[in-house]
Design an enzyme around this catalytic site. Structure first.
Site, PDB file in Angstrom:
ATOM      1  N   ILE A 136       0.202   1.782   1.627  1.00  0.00           N
ATOM      2  CA  ILE A 136      -0.755   1.936   0.132  1.00  0.00           C
ATOM      3  C   ILE A 136      -1.624   0.819   0.798  1.00  0.00           C
ATOM      4  CG2 ILE A 136       0.922   1.708  -1.465  1.00  0.00           C
ATOM      5  CD1 ILE A 136       1.499  -1.334  -1.623  1.00  0.00           C
ATOM      6  N   ASP A 137      -2.953   1.103   0.149  1.00  0.00           N
ATOM      7  CA  ASP A 137      -4.181   0.497   1.272  1.00  0.00           C
ATOM      8  C   ASP A 137      -4.078  -0.802   0.955  1.00  0.00           C
ATOM      9  OD1 ASP A 137      -4.832   3.125   0.834  1.00  0.00           O
ATOM     10  OD2 ASP A 137      -6.177   2.313  -1.420  1.00  0.00           O
ATOM     11  N   LYS A 138      -4.684  -1.519   1.786  1.00  0.00           N
ATOM     12  CA  LYS A 138      -4.943  -2.999   2.552  1.00  0.00           C
ATOM     13  C   LYS A 138      -5.003  -3.845   0.931  1.00  0.00           C
ATOM     14  CE  LYS A 138      -8.111  -7.002   4.846  1.00  0.00           C
ATOM     15  NZ  LYS A 138      -9.031  -6.640   5.265  1.00  0.00           N
TER      16      LYS A 138
END
Length: 303
Positions: A136-138
């Site tokens: 999942i994105d930062k």
């Protein structure tokens, strides 16, 4: 060693991050914003913010530090482990944490923290992603499943490929809906004009996102999104594509948005079959405090 650029503003106009992204093609706008944040960009020898609008005859100095070489180093970083057995770890990743080392983010990642927590992580063909089977994105918070051995990696990756696992997200998005639910089926690939972004493109990979409208507020809505596929930035790209970008999204959303620490997107529910026993496991976690605070404010304004 560092790279150094200097330029004088003549006819250019607008925000400094946008002007520099056009002037120095080797630097993305997000990288320029990082350099501004780290005070590596000066205007007339003074520190400025990314919102600074350039003026004629400004002397801009850009210092680009050499990136650290990648190395898998265990780091004593606290982890919110929701579940762990001999095969898998389910972790609640905080907003702001990168999942694995990469150029620009060589350390302080979830992988660095996992390596300190356990020596049992499935080897990765990419090298710097031990245990990681999905990301999942930062600035997206929430649940990730991590493989501790080769058997677990194979099982979890197969469940992702055959779409037999469960991934539900909460998102605060711009705008309101006339329908209660919908499906976005649009192929996603690299943006032809900005290599740092993804986009809906004709020759992209299949991407399917289902959404349900949970609540509506003044100019915003709360959605539950279910991933059928797992493309990079899928929910963010798909919702922006239909005119409802995720609030706070610095890459795909508008500048005027909810204040926070990035996109208001949270991986709330994760379900999968335990690799050895085949037992169905399902977990759910609350969104971070900033998400709940903005949600409460939206509800209050809508009353």
């Amino acid at each position: 060693m560092s790279n150094k650029y200097q330029l004088v503003i003549h006819d250019e106009k607008g925000r400094i991050d946008k002007v520099l992204a056009n002037a120095i093609p080797s630097l993305s706008r997000s990288r320029i914003q990082e350099l501004l944040h780290d005070q590596n960009i000066l205007v007339n020898q003074k520190i400025v913010k990314s919102s600074y609008k350039v003026q004629k005859n400004d002397l801009i100095t850009v210092i680009v530090p050499k990136l650290k070489p990648l190395a898998l180093v265990p780091e004593d970083i606290p982890l919110d482990i929701v579940y762990e057995d001999q095969d898998v770890i389910v972790v609640n990743k905080p907003q702001g944490m990168v999942v694995h080392p990469a150029a620009g983010h060589p350390d302080h990642t979830l992988v660095n923290a996992l390596l300190f927590h356990t020596k049992n992580l499935a080897k990765s063909p990419e090298g710097f992603r031990p245990g990681i089977v999905h990301r999942i994105d930062k600035d997206t918070s929430g649940l990730l499943m991590v493989a501790k051995n080769a058997l677990a990696r194979e099982s979890l990756e197969k469940q992702l490929a055959t779409k037999t696992n469960k991934r539900l997200y909460l998102a605060i998005v711009h705008g309101n809906f006339s329908e209660k639910q919908g499906t976005i089926e649009a192929p996603i690939g690299r943006d032809h004009y900005n290599r740092k972004k993804m986009a809906v493109v004709a020759n992209g990979k299949e991407a399917i996102t289902h959404f349900t409208v949970l609540e509506q507020f003044q100019n915003y809505s709360l959605l539950r999104c279910q991933l059928e596929t797992g493309r990079t930035h899928q929910i963010r790209v798909h919702l922006a594509y239909i005119g409802h970008p995720v609030a706070g999204d610095p890459l795909y959303g508008p500048h005027h948005t909810l204040k926070g620490n990035g996109q208001f997107l949270h991986a709330q529910v994760l379900g999968f079959r335990q690799p050895t026993t085949g037992k169905w496991l399902e977990f759910a976690v609350k969104p971070p405090r900033i998400f709940l605070q903005r949600l409460a404010e939206l509800r209050e304004k809508s009353d």
